[in-house]
Write a protein that holds these residues in place. Sequence first.
Motif, PDB file in Angstrom:
ATOM      1  N   VAL A 151      -6.629  -9.357 -11.889  1.00  0.00           N
ATOM      2  CA  VAL A 151      -5.726  -9.888 -10.989  1.00  0.00           C
ATOM      3  C   VAL A 151      -6.538  -8.436  -9.800  1.00  0.00           C
ATOM      4  O   VAL A 151      -6.613  -7.785 -10.413  1.00  0.00           O
ATOM      5  CB  VAL A 151      -3.882  -9.643 -10.361  1.00  0.00           C
ATOM      6  N   VAL A 152      -6.780  -9.094  -9.131  1.00  0.00           N
ATOM      7  CA  VAL A 152      -7.371  -7.745  -7.654  1.00  0.00           C
ATOM      8  C   VAL A 152      -6.480  -7.613  -6.535  1.00  0.00           C
ATOM      9  O   VAL A 152      -6.383  -8.748  -5.699  1.00  0.00           O
ATOM     10  CB  VAL A 152      -9.069  -7.691  -7.268  1.00  0.00           C
ATOM     11  N   PHE A 153      -5.789  -5.968  -6.505  1.00  0.00           N
ATOM     12  CA  PHE A 153      -4.991  -6.573  -4.931  1.00  0.00           C
ATOM     13  C   PHE A 153      -5.818  -5.629  -4.123  1.00  0.00           C
ATOM     14  O   PHE A 153      -6.738  -4.713  -4.500  1.00  0.00           O
ATOM     15  CB  PHE A 153      -3.874  -5.648  -5.241  1.00  0.00           C
ATOM     16  N   THR A 154      -5.545  -6.526  -2.713  1.00  0.00           N
ATOM     17  CA  THR A 154      -6.233  -5.995  -1.307  1.00  0.00           C
ATOM     18  C   THR A 154      -5.559  -5.393  -0.522  1.00  0.00           C
ATOM     19  O   THR A 154      -4.690  -6.470  -0.565  1.00  0.00           O
ATOM     20  CB  THR A 154      -7.251  -6.971  -1.029  1.00  0.00           C
ATOM     21  N   THR A 155      -5.838  -4.456   0.393  1.00  0.00           N
ATOM     22  CA  THR A 155      -5.398  -4.175   1.573  1.00  0.00           C
ATOM     23  C   THR A 155      -4.305  -5.537   2.311  1.00  0.00           C
ATOM     24  O   THR A 155      -3.897  -5.362   3.203  1.00  0.00           O
ATOM     25  CB  THR A 155      -5.809  -2.992   2.276  1.00  0.00           C
ATOM     26  N   SER A 156      -5.910  -6.497   1.881  1.00  0.00           N
ATOM     27  CA  SER A 156      -5.569  -7.670   3.617  1.00  0.00           C
ATOM     28  C   SER A 156      -6.000  -8.709   2.965  1.00  0.00           C
ATOM     29  O   SER A 156      -7.139  -8.588   1.436  1.00  0.00           O
ATOM     30  CB  SER A 156      -5.934  -7.206   4.902  1.00  0.00           C
ATOM     31  N   PHE A 157      -5.477 -10.089   3.589  1.00  0.00           N
ATOM     32  CA  PHE A 157      -6.514 -10.852   2.963  1.00  0.00           C
ATOM     33  C   PHE A 157      -8.099 -11.170   3.399  1.00  0.00           C
ATOM     34  O   PHE A 157      -8.919 -11.462   2.305  1.00  0.00           O
ATOM     35  CB  PHE A 157      -5.979 -12.500   4.096  1.00  0.00           C
ATOM     36  N   ARG A 158      -8.231 -10.755   4.156  1.00  0.00           N
ATOM     37  CA  ARG A 158      -9.679 -10.484   4.880  1.00  0.00           C
ATOM     38  C   ARG A 158     -10.451  -9.624   4.089  1.00  0.00           C
ATOM     39  O   ARG A 158     -10.993 -10.109   3.441  1.00  0.00           O
ATOM     40  CB  ARG A 158      -9.343  -9.548   6.482  1.00  0.00           C
ATOM     41  N   THR A 159      -9.544  -9.042   3.100  1.00  0.00           N
ATOM     42  CA  THR A 159     -10.398  -7.881   1.912  1.00  0.00           C
ATOM     43  C   THR A 159     -10.830  -8.775   1.321  1.00  0.00           C
ATOM     44  O   THR A 159     -11.470  -8.016   0.207  1.00  0.00           O
ATOM     45  CB  THR A 159      -9.489  -6.677   2.115  1.00  0.00           C
ATOM     46  N   ALA A 160      -9.893  -9.899   0.564  1.00  0.00           N
ATOM     47  CA  ALA A 160     -10.065 -10.596  -0.198  1.00  0.00           C
ATOM     48  C   ALA A 160     -11.454 -10.775   0.086  1.00  0.00           C
ATOM     49  O   ALA A 160     -12.001 -11.580  -0.874  1.00  0.00           O
ATOM     50  CB  ALA A 160      -8.681 -10.941  -0.907  1.00  0.00           C
ATOM     51  N   TYR A 161     -11.274 -12.345   0.756  1.00  0.00           N
ATOM     52  CA  TYR A 161     -13.053 -12.366   1.437  1.00  0.00           C
ATOM     53  C   TYR A 161     -14.202 -11.896   0.758  1.00  0.00           C
ATOM     54  O   TYR A 161     -15.004 -12.030   0.398  1.00  0.00           O
ATOM     55  CB  TYR A 161     -13.356 -13.015   2.314  1.00  0.00           C
ATOM     56  N   ARG A 162     -13.878  -9.802   1.543  1.00  0.00           N
ATOM     57  CA  ARG A 162     -14.932  -9.132   1.565  1.00  0.00           C
ATOM     58  C   ARG A 162     -15.618  -9.248   0.381  1.00  0.00           C
ATOM     59  O   ARG A 162     -16.573  -9.109  -0.603  1.00  0.00           O
ATOM     60  CB  ARG A 162     -14.865  -8.444   2.195  1.00  0.00           C
ATOM     61  N   ASP A 219      -1.242 -24.931 -10.617  1.00  0.00           N
ATOM     62  CA  ASP A 219      -0.999 -24.787 -11.799  1.00  0.00           C
ATOM     63  C   ASP A 219      -2.036 -24.305 -12.971  1.00  0.00           C
ATOM     64  O   ASP A 219      -3.120 -25.769 -12.116  1.00  0.00           O
ATOM     65  CB  ASP A 219      -0.370 -26.545 -12.080  1.00  0.00           C
ATOM     66  N   LEU A 220      -2.173 -23.407 -12.310  1.00  0.00           N
ATOM     67  CA  LEU A 220      -3.729 -22.861 -13.340  1.00  0.00           C
ATOM     68  C   LEU A 220      -3.887 -22.573 -14.253  1.00  0.00           C
ATOM     69  O   LEU A 220      -5.221 -22.500 -14.755  1.00  0.00           O
ATOM     70  CB  LEU A 220      -3.865 -21.756 -12.549  1.00  0.00           C
ATOM     71  N   SER A 221      -2.767 -23.901 -14.781  1.00  0.00           N
ATOM     72  CA  SER A 221      -3.326 -23.830 -16.361  1.00  0.00           C
ATOM     73  C   SER A 221      -4.440 -25.774 -16.754  1.00  0.00           C
ATOM     74  O   SER A 221      -4.697 -25.538 -17.939  1.00  0.00           O
ATOM     75  CB  SER A 221      -1.987 -24.645 -17.349  1.00  0.00           C
ATOM     76  N   HIS A 222      -3.568 -26.173 -15.356  1.00  0.00           N
ATOM     77  CA  HIS A 222      -5.020 -27.077 -15.245  1.00  0.00           C
ATOM     78  C   HIS A 222      -5.868 -27.340 -14.349  1.00  0.00           C
ATOM     79  O   HIS A 222      -7.061 -27.836 -14.812  1.00  0.00           O
ATOM     80  CB  HIS A 222      -3.974 -28.139 -14.834  1.00  0.00           C
ATOM     81  N   TYR A 223      -5.660 -26.462 -13.252  1.00  0.00           N
ATOM     82  CA  TYR A 223      -6.540 -26.926 -12.410  1.00  0.00           C
ATOM     83  C   TYR A 223      -6.840 -24.669 -12.858  1.00  0.00           C
ATOM     84  O   TYR A 223      -6.662 -24.703 -12.268  1.00  0.00           O
ATOM     85  CB  TYR A 223      -6.110 -26.912 -11.097  1.00  0.00           C
ATOM     86  N   GLN A 224      -8.402 -25.071 -13.070  1.00  0.00           N
ATOM     87  CA  GLN A 224      -8.699 -23.402 -13.371  1.00  0.00           C
ATOM     88  C   GLN A 224      -9.536 -22.980 -12.705  1.00  0.00           C
ATOM     89  O   GLN A 224     -10.535 -22.919 -13.079  1.00  0.00           O
ATOM     90  CB  GLN A 224      -9.144 -23.827 -14.845  1.00  0.00           C
ATOM     91  N   PRO A 225      -9.573 -22.746 -10.805  1.00  0.00           N
ATOM     92  CA  PRO A 225     -11.334 -22.096 -10.219  1.00  0.00           C
ATOM     93  C   PRO A 225     -11.194 -21.064 -10.682  1.00  0.00           C
ATOM     94  O   PRO A 225     -10.283 -20.250 -10.916  1.00  0.00           O
ATOM     95  CB  PRO A 225     -10.372 -21.989  -8.658  1.00  0.00           C
ATOM     96  N   ASP A 226     -12.790 -20.502  -9.990  1.00  0.00           N
ATOM     97  CA  ASP A 226     -12.890 -19.568 -10.513  1.00  0.00           C
ATOM     98  C   ASP A 226     -12.798 -18.133  -9.698  1.00  0.00           C
ATOM     99  O   ASP A 226     -12.624 -17.031 -10.350  1.00  0.00           O
ATOM    100  CB  ASP A 226     -14.381 -19.250 -10.634  1.00  0.00           C
ATOM    101  N   PHE A 227     -12.871 -18.225  -8.513  1.00  0.00           N
ATOM    102  CA  PHE A 227     -12.036 -17.299  -7.976  1.00  0.00           C
ATOM    103  C   PHE A 227     -10.186 -18.296  -7.162  1.00  0.00           C
ATOM    104  O   PHE A 227     -10.584 -19.178  -6.527  1.00  0.00           O
ATOM    105  CB  PHE A 227     -12.750 -16.464  -6.723  1.00  0.00           C
ATOM    106  N   VAL A 228      -9.089 -17.451  -7.265  1.00  0.00           N
ATOM    107  CA  VAL A 228      -8.680 -17.777  -5.996  1.00  0.00           C
ATOM    108  C   VAL A 228      -7.714 -16.902  -4.658  1.00  0.00           C
ATOM    109  O   VAL A 228      -8.243 -15.357  -5.690  1.00  0.00           O
ATOM    110  CB  VAL A 228      -7.070 -17.304  -6.711  1.00  0.00           C
ATOM    111  N   VAL A 229      -8.491 -16.643  -3.257  1.00  0.00           N
ATOM    112  CA  VAL A 229      -7.940 -15.987  -2.680  1.00  0.00           C
ATOM    113  C   VAL A 229      -6.465 -16.071  -1.857  1.00  0.00           C
ATOM    114  O   VAL A 229      -6.251 -17.349  -1.818  1.00  0.00           O
ATOM    115  CB  VAL A 229      -9.030 -15.697  -2.034  1.00  0.00           C
ATOM    116  N   GLY A 230      -5.371 -15.177  -1.633  1.00  0.00           N
ATOM    117  CA  GLY A 230      -4.415 -15.388  -1.202  1.00  0.00           C
ATOM    118  C   GLY A 230      -3.764 -13.920  -0.527  1.00  0.00           C
ATOM    119  O   GLY A 230      -4.340 -13.133  -0.395  1.00  0.00           O
ATOM    120  N   SER A 231      -2.801 -14.568   0.243  1.00  0.00           N
ATOM    121  CA  SER A 231      -2.044 -13.448   1.056  1.00  0.00           C
ATOM    122  C   SER A 231      -0.725 -13.226   0.594  1.00  0.00           C
ATOM    123  O   SER A 231       0.360 -14.222   0.768  1.00  0.00           O
ATOM    124  CB  SER A 231      -2.023 -13.826   2.454  1.00  0.00           C
ATOM    125  N   PHE A 232       0.331 -11.676  -0.019  1.00  0.00           N
ATOM    126  CA  PHE A 232       1.426 -11.880   0.150  1.00  0.00           C
ATOM    127  C   PHE A 232       2.171 -12.078   1.289  1.00  0.00           C
ATOM    128  O   PHE A 232       3.338 -12.047   0.645  1.00  0.00           O
ATOM    129  CB  PHE A 232       1.518 -10.549  -0.884  1.00  0.00           C
TER     130      PHE A 232
END
Length: 389
Positions: free
Chosen positions: A11-22, A135-148
Amino acid sequence: MFNTAKSAYSVVFTTSFRTAYRLVANAYPFRKGSPLLVCQDNHACVRQLINSAVNLGAQPILAPLGENDLCMTESNLKPLLKRRFFHRSGSLVVYPAQSNITGIRHSLEWILRAQKFNWQVLLDVSTFLPTSQLDLSHYQPDFVVGSFENMVEYPSGMGYVLVKRSSFCVSVYRFPEADSTITLIPKAPEWRGEDYHIVCEDESPPLLLFASINFGLQHLQTLGLGLIDQRVKVLVHWIVHNLKSLRHEDEFWHLVNVYSPFTEKNRGNIISFNVLENSGEHVKPTLVKKLAAKYRIALGVATCINPGVANLLGSPKERKRNLGVFSERYSSRFTCVQVSLGPISNFEDAYRLVQFLLQFRNPEFVPTQLTKLKEQTLSVQTALRRQSI
């Protein structure tokens, strides 16, 4: 929340959703000829990935939506996934779990199908959670980006990136006078890496912020993600059904133009629409938002958050079927009103929204409200002048 384990994802926590993409854009190992498949329903933040890919000689490709239903179609997506590319590095698909304009939930089965053709997948769940289940036990993308912020309604703006350990190990580099960044080390089983990382652009977020996020996530688990999903589906169906039935007083012209799907299948928590005048012209979304606020109804205005879908919903003369829709020089004129239902939304909220929109049936409602808004503005300006004297 994600039905996965620390051994599966970092898990990488970022200061913004845009930063996650960056972070992903700067770290992904694009090479000359590497394909980047961008879905037309992606968030505007995907521009960072496109720019990075182009700078490194990669080949961005647009996966268009169906013009009638605005969904990912077999005929559009499958041929692009099956294309053969001659390169050493991996291929990346940027896939939205849910549209941030229409609210359409796109089938997660495309994750498995893309990986079957040796593509790596970045899944955007920024509007998908928490009113849907992942369900990441079934669908396992290499990256997941989102916003808290979208998940726990806490006004932090913090984002996150989940990185699948079997694909990459994560290392964080911090620089005194520049933004922190990450490095992705492909398939390094001998180095497990840290369970989580915190990447900050300015100052470090306070510990209280993480405590608040943790409390919010625990609260969602207590409510039950399955129950949240079911309740939101019922509320959205009721709202969409009623909005599509609203007409002006002459019973001829529709009162609201709804861009979200009418059927329950693949419908998420977002409803986008425009209020129509008798002439068929749109009432300005910003005005609808202001008037709704007077009735204590929180609405949003969608402008440039999703240029791909905005291009399809806008003027046919401006319609594009290429990556030009994600160009920073392109600006769609399309805007609409949005309502987003959350874990604590209830039927009273839905009912009040429909009753508010019913007032637009009266031809005098908008002119009367505009006059009142002008009077209030003048009153505030006069009071401010008196205070400054």
